[in-house]
Scaffold this motif. Structure first.
Motif, PDB file in Angstrom:
ATOM      1  N   GLN A 164       0.846  -1.186  -0.061  1.00  0.00           N
ATOM      2  CA  GLN A 164      -0.067   0.164   0.214  1.00  0.00           C
ATOM      3  C   GLN A 164       0.879   1.234  -0.131  1.00  0.00           C
ATOM      4  O   GLN A 164       0.641   2.213  -0.902  1.00  0.00           O
ATOM      5  CB  GLN A 164      -0.888  -0.040   1.364  1.00  0.00           C
ATOM      6  CG  GLN A 164      -1.966  -0.930   1.067  1.00  0.00           C
ATOM      7  CD  GLN A 164      -2.792  -0.815   2.076  1.00  0.00           C
ATOM      8  OE1 GLN A 164      -4.138  -1.557   1.864  1.00  0.00           O
ATOM      9  NE2 GLN A 164      -2.864  -0.254   3.215  1.00  0.00           N
ATOM     10  N   MET A 194       1.976   1.918  -3.531  1.00  0.00           N
ATOM     11  CA  MET A 194       0.970   2.377  -4.498  1.00  0.00           C
ATOM     12  C   MET A 194       0.484   3.720  -4.139  1.00  0.00           C
ATOM     13  O   MET A 194       0.477   4.728  -4.787  1.00  0.00           O
ATOM     14  CB  MET A 194      -0.458   1.664  -4.246  1.00  0.00           C
ATOM     15  CG  MET A 194       0.137   0.022  -4.902  1.00  0.00           C
ATOM     16  SD  MET A 194      -1.407  -0.922  -4.554  1.00  0.00           S
ATOM     17  CE  MET A 194      -2.335  -0.765  -5.979  1.00  0.00           C
ATOM     18  N   LEU A 195       0.340   3.915  -2.747  1.00  0.00           N
ATOM     19  CA  LEU A 195      -0.226   5.273  -2.202  1.00  0.00           C
ATOM     20  C   LEU A 195       0.813   6.370  -2.366  1.00  0.00           C
ATOM     21  O   LEU A 195       0.572   7.602  -2.608  1.00  0.00           O
ATOM     22  CB  LEU A 195      -0.779   5.173  -0.770  1.00  0.00           C
ATOM     23  CG  LEU A 195      -2.019   4.382  -0.675  1.00  0.00           C
ATOM     24  CD1 LEU A 195      -2.058   4.373   0.805  1.00  0.00           C
ATOM     25  CD2 LEU A 195      -3.315   4.981  -1.271  1.00  0.00           C
ATOM     26  N   GLY A 220       2.807   6.790  -4.920  1.00  0.00           N
ATOM     27  CA  GLY A 220       2.907   6.882  -6.240  1.00  0.00           C
ATOM     28  C   GLY A 220       4.338   6.319  -6.762  1.00  0.00           C
ATOM     29  O   GLY A 220       4.815   6.832  -7.785  1.00  0.00           O
ATOM     30  N   SER A 268     -10.760   3.562  -3.822  1.00  0.00           N
ATOM     31  CA  SER A 268     -11.183   4.964  -3.584  1.00  0.00           C
ATOM     32  C   SER A 268      -9.974   5.855  -3.457  1.00  0.00           C
ATOM     33  O   SER A 268      -9.912   7.001  -3.737  1.00  0.00           O
ATOM     34  CB  SER A 268     -11.872   4.776  -1.937  1.00  0.00           C
ATOM     35  OG  SER A 268     -10.933   5.013  -1.156  1.00  0.00           O
ATOM     36  N   ALA A 269      -8.899   5.329  -3.270  1.00  0.00           N
ATOM     37  CA  ALA A 269      -7.688   6.223  -3.387  1.00  0.00           C
ATOM     38  C   ALA A 269      -7.234   6.448  -4.813  1.00  0.00           C
ATOM     39  O   ALA A 269      -6.270   7.152  -5.017  1.00  0.00           O
ATOM     40  CB  ALA A 269      -6.632   5.709  -2.553  1.00  0.00           C
ATOM     41  N   VAL A 315      -5.389   4.247  -6.793  1.00  0.00           N
ATOM     42  CA  VAL A 315      -4.122   3.949  -7.165  1.00  0.00           C
ATOM     43  C   VAL A 315      -4.120   2.483  -7.969  1.00  0.00           C
ATOM     44  O   VAL A 315      -2.894   2.029  -8.007  1.00  0.00           O
ATOM     45  CB  VAL A 315      -3.382   3.693  -5.726  1.00  0.00           C
ATOM     46  CG1 VAL A 315      -3.026   5.095  -5.245  1.00  0.00           C
ATOM     47  CG2 VAL A 315      -3.893   2.847  -4.906  1.00  0.00           C
TER      48      VAL A 315
END
Lengths: 278, 307, 466
Positions: free
Chosen positions: C88, C91-92, C94, C113-114, C116
């Protein structure tokens, strides 16, 4: 203080020694128990009732070696050595300066150094992660080396400053009268005298880096994996590999124990963070 | 104890730089200062920045002013974590302190084989905290832990629950682990202090016929005060930040019974990804520590002459 | 030696018997991946997955992909919690270090919902990239449809059908003395529990103190009727939610996503949940999904509800002294209930929105889900957890010594659904697992638990779905 006592030596020595030994035995029992797990077969590990006697096995050692844990050991060693060396190189002059020279706002600067160690590490990890992700320092040797500066550099300066303060200033003044330049004085007079203090403080920094988990876990990765971070790898689908965990845990402890054994006087002094005059 | 400050005269250990060499000390501290600005100040300023923004999932979006702080300060969970940490610190540190001092006094007697005993006694403090956590899991885990099975369950001391599963015992077990881990540190630091004490006053007191107890209270304790204060308070701050052992042993549970600010911050970041709120928590904790340290530093320096 | 021969035989059987009619299609498939991968030959993709026996087996197959396509795969396995944390974070932030990351079903809500995860609709519609013979109708549909899609948007295929099953000690359930005593006490035959009520009776019946007799032998230490996961976090709450609350007719949220935890059905389920905890080892509130199978394997409990992939790692000679003495069954349901629910965690590998090689990664994901690889995976693992309907007919499964395990697994997978896609899943999970613990331990009553859960839920969201 010991000299101040005037009781018969032999009997009190026996008493105090036994108290210490008994205390040590109780406190160290869990470590001893974990050490025994290194050679305990899996089916005896948590058998009910507890098995105190068993046929030792080396299977945990071979698992650890087969799965390349010695590489994590090497990574840990290199990383901690390099980051500690960097701390010594840039921290020693600073500690000396704080002990010897007048500076404007010296108190504030020194407090800034202390304060940099105050935040809970868990709160620093995400800013580090986000910044490192942007500049490409994640999972790099350099990245972790820098991250370790947050807790080690301030500690080093703090402790070494007290060693510096205890050096007789007369030697430096004499050298100055001889016409030596300041860098010369630092190199030829201060540095040799400080050697013990540097070693002791550096060893403590090394231990902190050696045991560190959170930064190494989040900011490291496949390329830079330290020994503490490798431990969760032993939580596998066949349950937790406790024997292997004991092997890794004890392996992590032994080098530190050896160093403390050799340098105990200096290290203990370093632990007082400069509040004790040597 | 020596002391260095800008008010002290050269004879006491500070070299007054000639005017033209004023830059020299700054040159010496420059690399360290730059490094600390990079590795401490920059991340911290970034944390402050994040704390004023909505940053769910680490995506910095709107400026929200003090909203994150307001949410945090009205969250009972935040106050619970402060309470847990306060209980933890207020029990663990004094006990470590007393045991450490007692141990140091014993160690300072004519104990034989000290060079062997000191490193051994120091082992708990030298272990990686993650290993300490696992070690005590092996000892205290419900049903299969060595101590749980052989003592607690055998004599039914916990009445059908287990140490880390019980909101009453879990926190005390964690405190116990902290005491186990850090008493040696206190003990050895105090021992170093005792070893460094001058022998003169004791000889004089012995001549006057003072009892060992009198000597302890009138000579040892006053001379040790700066050291005791520095170590005690440092441990106080570190105990507040404990993370690894709690994370491994209870993860903050059962319920939120052992959830310290560090554990809560970890949850906010790595589970909920409420980065803004987690940053606000970091800033608050940091500010509290900073205020505390500032006061402590001034007091320690002026009153105790400890730095 | 013997087991290796058996593996080989199984693989051989799989490839000759089952593949025979598919030979032409098979040839097409192989050339499809090689053909589609041509523009990406020489590239490297990084894939993060979690470590279970299934992935350990898959590791042996993954290198074939490079041979077939020339795309190099750096395949990294970490444990459950690490995969969630690091996957996570990657991904979060970036960062895009990983091209593909394994996500548990419950992670999908927050991650979608984020924003990604890369949507796959364009790839699936692209004839240059999408394999026409992938045959997604062969995927076990419930888990596939609920995990991979939100509305029309597709985010993945299906990779791992983690599922829970009922697990009991066959040697105890079949012991004549115990059978007789059980019948005398409860009035029906002792057998693997089909209903939650039977599970309770069996749990009560086998909870015995040290020194008491069990199957004719005196006990050297206390023995327990059941072991469940009870740690804060982990899958404690999903176990309670899907196996108990839903089977009692309650739920966490209603169809519209509104919190609905304080129903009388939930209270009844919580009551049973608490009762079962009284027959469990004292450490239950510390047990994680790794500990539960270990406890069963060590033989201190009579029954359990556990993740079947972990069972595969424990019920093996040399791992557990009781290997081969277990029996499995579908998750027990409430007596008289017509609907059936069971906890499962269909999990997927998604392409990170920050990936620089989404096409090559997409080809890899199809290749993984392809029948050929799936058949190989099950043959190599001497069994496994199928994601394709056709896998149930593979000789490694039909000929397994653990027949009841696959019956149990199939029963769960037939009704398995991915978790509803709730953006605040982690927050919900966190408070609800606290409630599950408190009720289990008897700190609060089932009524209070339901009320507290509902109140906490409402604090987090009034409409909890994506």
């Amino acid at each position: 203080m010991a000299e101040a006592q005037s009781r018969p030596e032999g009997s009190t020595a026996l008493l105090w020694t036994s108290i210490t030994v008994v205390y040590a035995a109780i406190m160290l029992f869990p470590i001893f128990w974990m050490a025994s797990m290194m050679v305990k077969p899996n089916d005896a590990m948590f058998a009910r009732p507890t098995q105190f006697l068993f046929v030792p096995t080396l299977e945990h050692f071979s698992y650890v070696l087969e799965h390349g844990f010695h590489w994590y050991l090497l990574t840990s060693f290199l990383l901690c050595t390099v980051s500690t060396a960097l701390v010594v190189i840039i921290g020693t002059p600073a500690a000396y300066a704080f002990a010897r020279f007048e500076m404007r706002a010296k108190d504030d600067l020194f407090l800034f150094i202390l304060a940099s160690r105050m935040a809970p590490p868990v709160c620093l990890v995400i800013p580090f992660y986000l910044i490192f992700a942007k500049v490409g320092l994640l999972d790099t040797f350099l990245g972790l080396t820098l991250a370790y500066m947050t807790f080690n550099l301030s500690f080093y300066i703090w402790v070494l400053r007290s060693f510096c303060r205890d050096l007789p200033v007369e030697l430096e003044e004499a050298a100055a009268l001889e016409g030596w330049s300041k860098p010369q004085i630092f190199r030829r007079v201060v540095f040799p005298l400080l050697r013990n203090g540097i070693v002791a403080t550096a060893v403590l920094c090394f231990i902190f880096a050696w045991n560190e988990f959170l930064f190494a876990f989040m900011l490291g990765g496949r390329a830079v994996q330290t020994l503490p971070v490798s431990i969760p790898k032993l939580i596998t689908s066949q349950g937790v590999r406790w024997g292997e965990m004991a092997v890794v845990g004890m392996t992590a402890l032994l080098p530190v124990l050896a160093v403390v054994f050799v340098l105990q006087r200096h290290i203990v002094r370093g632990l007082t963070l400069g509040a004790v005059k040597g | 104890m020596a002391s260095a400050s800008d008010t002290i005269t050269p004879a006491e250990g500070v070299i007054r730089a000639p005017r033209e060499r004023l830059w020299y000390p700054y040159l010496l501290i420059a690399p360290s200062m730059i490094m600390l600005v990079v590795v401490s100040l920059v991340p911290f300023l970034y944390t402050i920045y994040l704390s004023f923004h909505a940053a769910k999932f680490g995506r910095v979006t709107d400026f929200v002013g003090f909203d994150n702080y307001a949410v945090l300060l009205t969250d009972p969970r935040f106050w619970n974590s402060i309470g847990v940490a306060a209980t933890f610190v207020l029990i663990a540190v004094p006990v470590e302190f007393m045991l450490g001092l007692a141990g140091a006094l014993v160690l300072n007697q004519n104990v034989r084989g000290r060079s062997l005993l000191v490193p051994l006694l120091f082992m708990p403090t030298m272990m990686a905290p993650i290993v300490v956590g696992l070690l005590w899991k092996i000892m205290l885990a419900g049903s299969w832990g060595f101590f749980s099975y052989n003592v607690l369950e055998r004599f039914n001391l916990l009445e059908g629950t287990s140490v880390f599963a019980s909101p009453e015992y879990a926190l005390y077990a964690l405190i116990f682990v902290d005491i186990w881990q850090w008493t040696p540190f206190m003990m050895l630091a105090f021992f170093a202090g005792l070893q460094a004490l001058p022998t003169g006053p004791y000889r004089a007191a012995a001549v006057d016929g003072a009892s060992p107890l009198q000597m302890f209270f009138h000579i040892t304790l006053p001379m040790m005060t700066p050291l005791l204060a520095v170590i005690g308070l440092l441990r106080f701050i570190d105990a507040f930040k404990v993370f690894d052992t709690i994370y491994i042993l209870t993860g903050g549970g059962p319920g939120i019974a052992t959830e310290t600010p560090s554990i809560l911050a970890n949850k906010m970041t790595f589970e909920f990804w409420n980065i803004g709120e987690a940053s606000a928590l970091a800033v608050l904790v940091w500010l509290a520590f900073f205020a505390f340290c500032n006061v402590f530093y001034q007091v320690a320096k002026k009153r105790l002459n400890a730095f | 030696m013997k087991s290796r021969f058996w593996c080989f035989a199984a693989a051989l059987a799989a490839s000759t018997v089952l593949m025979a009619p598919l030979v032409p299609a098979q040839a097409d498939d192989t050339s499809f991946y090689a053909e589609a991968a041509k523009p990406y030959k020489g590239s490297t993709i990084r894939v993060l997955d979690e470590i279970t026996p299934l992935q350990e087996t898959l590791s042996k197959i993954v290198p074939d992909f490079e041979k077939e396509t020339g795309i190099k795969v750096e395949w990294e396995l970490l444990n459950h919690f690490e995969v969630i944390n690091k996957g996570q974070a990657d991904m979060l932030s970036g960062r895009g270090y990983y091209d593909a990351i394994m996500l548990h079903g419950f992670q999908l809500g927050p991650m979608i919902s984020a924003g990604v995860i890369r949507e796959l609709n364009d790839f699936v519609a692209d004839p240059k990239l999408a394999n026409p013979n992938l045959n997604s109708a062969d995927f076990i549909q419930n888990p596939f449809k609920t995990a991979a899609f939100v509305g029309e948007k597709q985010y993945s295929f299906i990779n791992w059908n983690y599922n829970q099953i009922y697990w009991a000690r066959a040697d105890l359930l079949n012991d004549p003395g115990e059978k007789e005593a059980f019948k005398a006490k409860y009035g029906y035959e002792l057998a693997p529990a089909a209903t939650i009520e039977q599970m309770r009776d069996i749990a009560e019946f086998f909870t015995r103190k040290k020194g008491a007799m069990l199957a004719g032998k005196p006990l050297e230490s206390d023995f327990y009727g059941i072991v469940l996961e009870g740690i804060k976090g982990g899958s404690t709450f999903p176990t309670l939610w899907n196996n108990f609350v839903k089977n009692y007719g309650g739920n966490l949220i209603d169809a519209a996503g509104k919190p609905d935890f304080d129903s009388p059905q939930t209270v009844a389920a919580l009551k049973m949940w608490h009762e079962l905890w009284t027959f469990a080892p004292p450490g239950i509130a510390e047990y994680s999904l790794v500990d539960v199978p270990t406890v069963m394997g060590n033989g201190i409990a009579a029954q359990s509800i556990a993740w079947s992939d972990f069972v595969l790692g424990i019920d093996k000679p040399g791992v557990s002294p009781l290997a081969g003495k277990f029996v499995y069954g579908p998750i027990p349901i409430k007596a008289g209930s017509t609907e059936r629910y069971a906890e499962a965690e269909p999990s997927v590998t998604v392409i990170s929105a920050a990936s620089k090689n989404p096409e090559a990664t997409f080809i890899f994901l199809q290749w993984l889900a392809d029948k050929k690889q799936q058949d190989k995976l099950i043959a190599l693992g001497s069994g496994g957890v199928p994601i394709r309907e056709s896998s149930w007919a593979l000789p490694a499964i039909t000929g397994s010594a653990n027949k009841t395990l696959y019956v149990a697994m199939k029963a769960t997978l037939d009704v398995a659904e991915a978790k509803p896609k709730m953006p605040k899943f982690y927050e919900i999970y966190d408070v609800m697992s606290g409630v599950a613990q408190e009720v289990g331990l008897g700190r609060i009553s089932p009524e209070e638990g339901a009320k507290k859960g509902q109140a906490e839920l409402l604090k987090l969201c009034t409409s909890c779905l994506l």
